[in-house]
Design a protein around this motif. Structure first.
Motif, short mmCIF file in Angstrom:
data_model
loop_
_atom_site.label_atom_id
_atom_site.label_comp_id
_atom_site.label_asym_id
_atom_site.label_seq_id
_atom_site.Cartn_x
_atom_site.Cartn_y
_atom_site.Cartn_z
N GLN A 130 0.66 -1.40 0.01
CA GLN A 130 0.04 0.01 0.18
C GLN A 130 0.93 1.19 -0.02
O GLN A 130 0.46 2.47 -0.19
CB GLN A 130 -0.94 0.09 1.33
N PRO B 125 -8.19 6.30 3.71
CA PRO B 125 -8.30 5.11 3.45
C PRO B 125 -9.40 4.66 2.44
O PRO B 125 -10.51 5.30 2.68
CB PRO B 125 -8.37 4.36 4.94
N SER B 126 -9.41 3.74 1.71
CA SER B 126 -10.70 3.34 0.71
C SER B 126 -11.77 2.65 1.60
O SER B 126 -12.85 2.96 1.37
CB SER B 126 -10.13 2.19 -0.11
N GLU B 127 -11.63 2.05 2.83
CA GLU B 127 -12.91 1.71 3.54
C GLU B 127 -13.53 2.84 4.02
O GLU B 127 -14.64 2.80 3.96
CB GLU B 127 -12.20 1.07 4.95
N SER B 128 -13.02 3.94 4.33
CA SER B 128 -13.68 5.32 4.76
C SER B 128 -14.48 5.67 3.46
O SER B 128 -15.53 6.34 3.64
CB SER B 128 -12.69 6.37 5.24
N ALA C 76 -15.69 4.14 0.65
CA ALA C 76 -16.96 3.40 0.70
C ALA C 76 -17.78 3.39 1.54
O ALA C 76 -19.24 3.36 1.29
CB ALA C 76 -16.31 1.85 1.03
N LYS C 77 -17.50 4.02 2.95
CA LYS C 77 -18.77 4.23 3.86
C LYS C 77 -19.28 5.43 3.55
O LYS C 77 -20.46 5.87 4.02
CB LYS C 77 -18.26 4.26 5.28
N LYS D 58 -17.54 10.98 11.48
CA LYS D 58 -17.06 11.30 9.99
C LYS D 58 -18.18 11.72 9.33
O LYS D 58 -19.43 11.02 9.43
CB LYS D 58 -16.62 10.18 9.57
#
Length: 199
Positions: A3, A39-42, A44-45, A171
């Motif tokens: 990463q 981050p990509s997780e954030s 996506a949400k 967030k």
């Protein structure tokens, strides 16, 4: 460590009347620092409202000037990042990175045989910038600039107050940034850097 790699790909349309091919591809690979992008997780949400809107960056970050003094071997590049194989496929002979980033990756256990240090001004005293070089077939130091007009650089936090008056943060969005880069790198002949004449 996969990463911690950032890849820039540039496709430059060729000028056929100047003996260039249809396009020229360049890849610049640098270390991705933590907190540089969210981050990509954030991502996506968080749902984006009005996805078709043309957006303006909220923050303009300064120009970064990078000296790309090492070439990356395309066939071995997957050890550094699996994305190099796809993103840099058209730029097999023009993948560049920096010596300081190479040192970081070597400490992480990457195979050093994929890197080749490029000639520098100290090795070739008459090596000059391509825009100052008159001979189209001489080696020189090329300069390429690009700007990322909009990218998600930070999360936004909003505050809320509960029934008891206690304040908490959550967030609630993405902060966007704009950033410019200038890459300097060695080319074996000025013919591979004709755009540098116009700057």
């Amino acid at each position: 460590f996969f990463q911690e790699v950032k890849i820039f790909r540039a496709l430059i349309l060729g000028e056929l009347e100047r003996g260039q091919s249809q396009f020229q591809a360049l890849c610049f690979v640098t270390r991705l620092h933590r907190n540089e992008i969210i981050p990509s997780e954030s991502m996506a949400k968080l749902r984006q409202k009005n996805p078709r809107t043309v957006r303006q960056a909220e923050e303009v970050r300064g120009l970064e000037h990078l000296t790309m003094d090492v070439a990356v071997n395309f066939s071995k590049g997957a050890q550094l990042s699996s994305h190099i194989h796809n993103v840099c496929a058209e730029a097999k002979e023009a993948i560049y990175t920096r010596e300081e980033d190479v040192k970081f990756w070597l400490e992480k256990g990457v195979d050093g045989s994929m890197f080749e240090v490029l000639p520098q001004t100290s090795d070739l005293p008459d090596l000059q910038r391509c825009k100052l070089c008159a001979d189209r077939w001489k080696p020189c130091i090329c300069s390429y600039s690009l700007s990322i007009e909009w990218y998600p650089c930070m999360l936004k936090y909003c505050k809320s107050r509960d029934a008891g008056g206690k304040v908490s943060s959550y967030k609630c969005g993405i902060r966007s940034c704009q950033k410019g880069y200038t890459f300097d790198y060695y080319v074996p002949q000025k013919q591979l850097c004709l755009w540098d004449e116009e700057t």
